[in-house]
Design an enzyme around this catalytic site. Structure first.
Site, PDB file in Angstrom:
ATOM      1  CG  MET A 188      -1.929  -1.125   1.197  1.00  0.00           C
ATOM      2  SD  MET A 188      -3.280  -0.836   0.054  1.00  0.00           S
ATOM      3  CE  MET A 188      -2.901  -1.900  -1.286  1.00  0.00           C
ATOM      4  CB  CYS A 189       0.103   4.735  -0.524  1.00  0.00           C
ATOM      5  SG  CYS A 189      -1.151   4.501  -1.778  1.00  0.00           S
ATOM      6  NE  ARG A 190       4.205   2.115   3.120  1.00  0.00           N
ATOM      7  CZ  ARG A 190       4.056   1.329   4.199  1.00  0.00           C
ATOM      8  NH1 ARG A 190       5.108   0.952   4.885  1.00  0.00           N
ATOM      9  NH2 ARG A 190       2.859   0.930   4.562  1.00  0.00           N
ATOM     10  CB  VAL A 212       5.339   7.208  -2.999  1.00  0.00           C
ATOM     11  CG1 VAL A 212       6.377   8.297  -3.180  1.00  0.00           C
ATOM     12  CG2 VAL A 212       5.674   6.347  -1.780  1.00  0.00           C
ATOM     13  CG  ASN A 242      -0.477   3.482   4.159  1.00  0.00           C
ATOM     14  OD1 ASN A 242       0.300   3.359   5.092  1.00  0.00           O
ATOM     15  ND2 ASN A 242      -0.600   2.584   3.231  1.00  0.00           N
TER      16      ASN A 242
END
Ligand code: GLN
Length: 236
Positions: free
Chosen positions: A1-3, A88, A115
């Site tokens: 998953m996103c950060r 990101v 996230n």
């Protein structure tokens, strides 16, 4: 998953969130260390900062991997602020890859990153009739939080209400939200990792940006609230 990651403290550049630390968001975009879902975060990126001369934050979002954008090093050098938010993205399957689905989402003074993932039908009722910027689940969460903030709710209350409401409707949801207003940062840990580092200010990040001592894991289902009064970590 996103950060994602944020800074609240003495004014500093974006470089120390993105480019300079050994595991800043640039590195986390292709080699995250603690990511549970997805291997890379190459579906876009974004960041926002608060300029004292402007009413609203300045935001930059792209749908390309952060390492391909030749503008980033110069932006990371000139964007300097007491409050910074960056992310990101690894798009959840089925979600569009477009700027309007890329964090940070923004309305007025607020910046928001998500996230995780959530069933959109679990959030629609929380959005109080607002249309999200994108069909992406994160955009629905942003609409729900912004609706509460626009009607005068406090940052931590608005975020806690949306996270607990969405989790009640979708028990498998992952709901790490990061919201800033320029003077405060609120972040939740809900089924994803979250860390803080306190020094001259507060760093909040999905995972440590470097190997310095002092990074603390936020317990799951907790909310971090950092503002002029200090930093609190409370159960949700
Ligand atoms: N579900 C959100 C999206 O698709 C966030 C994804 C993530 O955390 N990887 O963008």
């Amino acid at each position: 998953m996103c950060r994602h990651a944020a800074w609240l403290g003495a004014p500093r550049r974006l470089g120390p969130l993105l480019l300079e630390p050994a595991h800043g968001l640039l590195r986390q975009s292709y080699a995250p260390r603690l990511q549970r879902c997805g291997r890379v975060n190459a579906d876009g990126f974004g960041f926002g900062w608060y300029d004292p001369g402007l009413e609203e934050p300045v935001r930059y979002r792209r749908t390309v991997p952060i390492w391909t954008d030749a503008n980033v090093p110069a932006l990371a050098t000139c964007a300097r602020s007491a409050c910074l938010v960056a992310a990101v993205r690894s798009a959840t399957p089925g979600m569009p890859v477009e700027e309007s689905a890329t964090a940070p989402f923004s309305e007025g003074r607020w910046l928001l990153s998500h996230n995780g993932r959530v069933e959109r039908k679990a959030v629609r009722d929380l959005a109080d009739g607002r249309e999200p910027e994108s069909v992406c689940d994160s955009a629905w969460l942003a609409a729900a939080v912004f609706a509460r903030l626009a009607s005068g709710g406090g940052l931590a209350d608005a975020v806690a209400d949306v996270v607990t409401g969405a989790a009640a409707a979708d028990p498998d949801a992952r709901l790490n939200l990061l919201v800033a207003d320029g003077g405060a940062v609120v972040a939740t840990a809900w089924n994803e990792t979250l860390f803080t580092h306190r020094g001259e200010g507060l760093l909040v990040a999905s995972e440590p940006l470097d190997d310095r001592p002092g990074w603390c894991a936020v317990p799951d289902r907790h909310i971090v609230h950092a503002g002029p009064g200090g930093v609190r970590v409370d159960p949700l």
